[in-house]
Write a protein that holds these residues in place. Structure first.
Motif, PDB file in Angstrom:
ATOM      1  N   PHE A 289      62.898  16.680  34.778  1.00  0.00           N
ATOM      2  CA  PHE A 289      61.659  16.924  34.051  1.00  0.00           C
ATOM      3  C   PHE A 289      60.715  17.771  34.900  1.00  0.00           C
ATOM      4  N   PRO A 290      59.813  18.515  34.254  1.00  0.00           N
ATOM      5  CA  PRO A 290      58.769  19.241  34.984  1.00  0.00           C
ATOM      6  C   PRO A 290      57.523  18.376  35.126  1.00  0.00           C
ATOM      7  N   GLY A 291      56.759  18.613  36.180  1.00  0.00           N
ATOM      8  CA  GLY A 291      55.543  17.845  36.368  1.00  0.00           C
ATOM      9  C   GLY A 291      55.089  17.847  37.811  1.00  0.00           C
ATOM     10  N   VAL A 292      54.538  16.739  38.247  1.00  0.00           N
ATOM     11  CA  VAL A 292      54.016  16.583  39.600  1.00  0.00           C
ATOM     12  C   VAL A 292      54.593  15.314  40.200  1.00  0.00           C
ATOM     13  N   ILE A 293      55.086  15.431  41.431  1.00  0.00           N
ATOM     14  CA  ILE A 293      55.585  14.286  42.178  1.00  0.00           C
ATOM     15  C   ILE A 293      54.626  14.022  43.342  1.00  0.00           C
ATOM     16  N   VAL A 294      54.291  12.761  43.568  1.00  0.00           N
ATOM     17  CA  VAL A 294      53.418  12.390  44.675  1.00  0.00           C
ATOM     18  C   VAL A 294      54.250  11.689  45.742  1.00  0.00           C
ATOM     19  N   VAL A 295      54.156  12.200  46.975  1.00  0.00           N
ATOM     20  CA  VAL A 295      54.977  11.703  48.088  1.00  0.00           C
ATOM     21  C   VAL A 295      54.056  11.235  49.210  1.00  0.00           C
ATOM     22  N   ASP A 296      54.396  10.128  49.819  1.00  0.00           N
ATOM     23  CA  ASP A 296      53.697   9.648  51.011  1.00  0.00           C
ATOM     24  C   ASP A 296      54.111  10.539  52.183  1.00  0.00           C
ATOM     25  N   ALA A 297      53.146  11.255  52.765  1.00  0.00           N
ATOM     26  CA  ALA A 297      53.452  12.210  53.832  1.00  0.00           C
ATOM     27  C   ALA A 297      53.927  11.541  55.107  1.00  0.00           C
ATOM     28  N   ASN A 298      53.659  10.266  55.262  1.00  0.00           N
ATOM     29  CA  ASN A 298      54.085   9.556  56.470  1.00  0.00           C
ATOM     30  C   ASN A 298      55.502   9.023  56.363  1.00  0.00           C
ATOM     31  N   THR A 299      55.894   8.581  55.168  1.00  0.00           N
ATOM     32  CA  THR A 299      57.203   7.941  54.999  1.00  0.00           C
ATOM     33  C   THR A 299      58.201   8.766  54.207  1.00  0.00           C
ATOM     34  N   GLY A 300      57.711   9.714  53.402  1.00  0.00           N
ATOM     35  CA  GLY A 300      58.592  10.465  52.518  1.00  0.00           C
ATOM     36  C   GLY A 300      58.899   9.755  51.217  1.00  0.00           C
ATOM     37  N   ASN A 301      58.337   8.580  51.014  1.00  0.00           N
ATOM     38  CA  ASN A 301      58.588   7.834  49.780  1.00  0.00           C
ATOM     39  C   ASN A 301      57.865   8.473  48.600  1.00  0.00           C
ATOM     40  N   ILE A 302      58.527   8.518  47.450  1.00  0.00           N
ATOM     41  CA  ILE A 302      57.894   8.962  46.211  1.00  0.00           C
ATOM     42  C   ILE A 302      57.071   7.804  45.671  1.00  0.00           C
ATOM     43  N   VAL A 303      55.775   8.045  45.449  1.00  0.00           N
ATOM     44  CA  VAL A 303      54.878   6.949  45.074  1.00  0.00           C
ATOM     45  C   VAL A 303      54.253   7.138  43.694  1.00  0.00           C
ATOM     46  N   GLY A 304      54.484   8.261  43.037  1.00  0.00           N
ATOM     47  CA  GLY A 304      53.916   8.454  41.710  1.00  0.00           C
ATOM     48  C   GLY A 304      54.391   9.756  41.099  1.00  0.00           C
ATOM     49  N   HIS A 305      54.105   9.939  39.803  1.00  0.00           N
ATOM     50  CA  HIS A 305      54.528  11.164  39.132  1.00  0.00           C
ATOM     51  C   HIS A 305      53.714  11.420  37.873  1.00  0.00           C
ATOM     52  N   ILE A 306      53.701  12.685  37.447  1.00  0.00           N
ATOM     53  CA  ILE A 306      53.244  13.114  36.130  1.00  0.00           C
ATOM     54  C   ILE A 306      54.407  13.870  35.506  1.00  0.00           C
ATOM     55  N   ARG A 307      54.764  13.505  34.283  1.00  0.00           N
ATOM     56  CA  ARG A 307      55.925  14.109  33.621  1.00  0.00           C
ATOM     57  C   ARG A 307      55.480  14.799  32.332  1.00  0.00           C
ATOM     58  N   TYR A 308      55.789  16.103  32.217  1.00  0.00           N
ATOM     59  CA  TYR A 308      55.486  16.836  30.989  1.00  0.00           C
ATOM     60  C   TYR A 308      56.663  16.742  30.026  1.00  0.00           C
ATOM     61  N   GLU A 309      56.323  16.433  28.774  1.00  0.00           N
ATOM     62  CA  GLU A 309      57.348  16.271  27.744  1.00  0.00           C
ATOM     63  C   GLU A 309      57.536  17.530  26.910  1.00  0.00           C
ATOM     64  N   ASN A 310      56.556  18.447  26.945  1.00  0.00           N
ATOM     65  CA  ASN A 310      56.676  19.678  26.159  1.00  0.00           C
ATOM     66  C   ASN A 310      55.740  20.749  26.720  1.00  0.00           C
ATOM     67  N   SER A 311      55.862  21.951  26.186  1.00  0.00           N
ATOM     68  CA  SER A 311      54.955  23.088  26.467  1.00  0.00           C
ATOM     69  C   SER A 311      55.080  23.668  27.864  1.00  0.00           C
ATOM     70  N   LEU A 312      55.413  22.889  28.846  1.00  0.00           N
ATOM     71  CA  LEU A 312      55.436  23.329  30.242  1.00  0.00           C
ATOM     72  C   LEU A 312      56.799  23.031  30.853  1.00  0.00           C
ATOM     73  N   GLU A 313      57.382  24.049  31.496  1.00  0.00           N
ATOM     74  CA  GLU A 313      58.667  23.870  32.161  1.00  0.00           C
ATOM     75  C   GLU A 313      58.615  24.204  33.648  1.00  0.00           C
ATOM     76  N   GLU A 314      57.765  25.141  34.010  1.00  0.00           N
ATOM     77  CA  GLU A 314      57.753  25.594  35.399  1.00  0.00           C
ATOM     78  C   GLU A 314      56.333  25.581  35.969  1.00  0.00           C
ATOM     79  N   ILE A 315      56.203  25.081  37.179  1.00  0.00           N
ATOM     80  CA  ILE A 315      54.934  25.056  37.901  1.00  0.00           C
ATOM     81  C   ILE A 315      55.070  25.935  39.143  1.00  0.00           C
ATOM     82  N   TYR A 316      54.027  26.740  39.411  1.00  0.00           N
ATOM     83  CA  TYR A 316      54.064  27.495  40.661  1.00  0.00           C
ATOM     84  C   TYR A 316      53.207  26.852  41.736  1.00  0.00           C
ATOM     85  N   ASP A 317      51.947  26.583  41.459  1.00  0.00           N
ATOM     86  CA  ASP A 317      51.051  26.150  42.530  1.00  0.00           C
ATOM     87  C   ASP A 317      50.257  24.917  42.120  1.00  0.00           C
ATOM     88  N   ILE A 318      49.788  24.193  43.128  1.00  0.00           N
ATOM     89  CA  ILE A 318      48.937  23.013  42.947  1.00  0.00           C
ATOM     90  C   ILE A 318      47.799  23.083  43.954  1.00  0.00           C
TER      91      ILE A 318
END
Length: 363
Positions: A289-318
């Protein structure tokens, strides 16, 4: 609900995302060149998100510093400034926004495929991908070349190495990423999945090679983070030796990264199977899926996400906009922004009077 019945840019998200944005008064700004949008993502409460998409043709890299934002589009760079004096009285949405980004300058760069951007000591820097160089963006030229890789012999519009990412340090470009070391037109495509390099700008030296489509280098404190897009990996690079550790693997094409505290917000794209550049990448089969993944910079663990279901497939910058719980933004494709008149300490919205001319209302 069937996908065809969902509203545009419909997203789902982990419960902690609104809480993070709400408690810290943060807004996320993302660009999607595929949809031609800049999207502001803010918390409406500790449990919900609200989005504000605006049209920016082929929106790519962004720069953000002290309330000023630059957006690279297909043929221009648009500079916007947060204008608090106009936010409260925005005629279409009064008493809604905690800030309002208004277009204030337009640089006609031409179609140079500008990627990462950042403000530094000399002004606004941009990664000029078509000419394989770092450029300053100003009102003197289409662009002012300032640096190119040692292996690139000429400044010509041939995208020889697909220079794309830039990390700043002490107000100057410190590291850049490229997808190859070719000196011929589009030569990087021959070994696109593992020919990438990370370069040290002051010396021009390649410090890490054989990378899987590197993007979005970011210096954060004493750490250097880079995204390997073709494998979905976040890596931490030793700035002295160039050796790196894989912090985490994300099931998708990763590109675009911004940090707040110990959290890394990373853009995730779902690759187009029809794209000649992306269709043969191994990660294209894993891109869920396209969206945003949130990662803990100290551990590398994925701690959250935003998932787009339509309209958006590719992200360049945040980019993270801090201390603004819900800012607005106006694009240049409508006349709304032309009615907003700002000065250092006050602003006015021009409104029609009874004779059809415009008068100004002070905010």
């Amino acid at each position: 609900m069937p996908q065809s019945e969902l509203p545009p840019f419909y997203s789902t998200y982990s419960p902690n995302i609104p809480e993070i944005l709400w408690k810290n008064k943060l807004t996320l700004a993302i660009t999607t060149y595929q949809a031609g949008k800049v999207i502001f993502i803010s918390a409406s409460s500790e449990e919900g998100l609200i989005q504000l998409p605006r049209d920016f043709k082929k929106a790519m890299g962004m720069a953000y510093h002290n309330g000023k934002m630059a957006i690279a589009t297909q043929e221009e760079v648009v500079v916007l400034k947060n204008t608090p004096s106009l936010a409260k009285g925005y005629p279409k949405m009064p008493n809604t926004y905690t800030g309002l980004f208004m277009p204030r300058a337009l640089y006609f760069t031409g179609e140079v495929d500008m990627h990462d951007m950042a403000w530094g000591q000399e002004g606004l820097w941009g990664v000029n991908t078509r000419f394989s160089c770092l450029s300053l963006i100003n009102d003197e030229y289409s662009f002012e070349p300032k640096w190119k890789p040692k292996f690139v012999s000429d400044l010509v519009p041939e995208d020889r190495c697909h220079l794309n990412g830039m990390a700043m340090k002490d107000g100057k470009p410190e590291y850049v990423t490229a997808l190859g070391t070719s000196d011929s037109a589009f030569g990087w495509r021959e070994n696109k999945t593992k020919g990438g390099v990370l370069m040290h700008v002051p010396t021009g030296e390649i410090i890490t090679s054989n990378l899987a489509m590197p993007h979005s280098p970011r210096v954060e404190g004493n750490k250097l983070f880079v995204l390997l897009s073709a494998t979905g990996e976040l890596i931490s690079v030793d700035q002295q030796t160039g050796k790196y550790d894989v912090m985490t693997k994300i099931p998708g094409f990763v590109r675009g990264m911004s940090r707040y505290g110990n959290l890394l917000f990373i853009g995730l794209s779902k690759m187009r199977k029809s794209s000649p550049t992306f269709k043969n990448l191994p990660i294209a089969q894993e891109s869920i899926f396209p969206g945003v993944i949130v990662v803990d910079a100290n551990t590398g663990n994925i701690v959250g996400h935003i998932r787009y279901e339509n309209s958006l497939e590719e992200i360049y910058d945040i980019k993270i906009i801090s201390n603004m719980a819900r800012p607005g933004i106006l694009g240049v494709n409508t006349d709304d922004f032309r009615s907003g008149l700002s000065m250092p300490n006050q602003g006015f919205w021009a409104i029609p009077n009874e004779e059809g001319d415009e008068k100004s209302k002070e905010e």
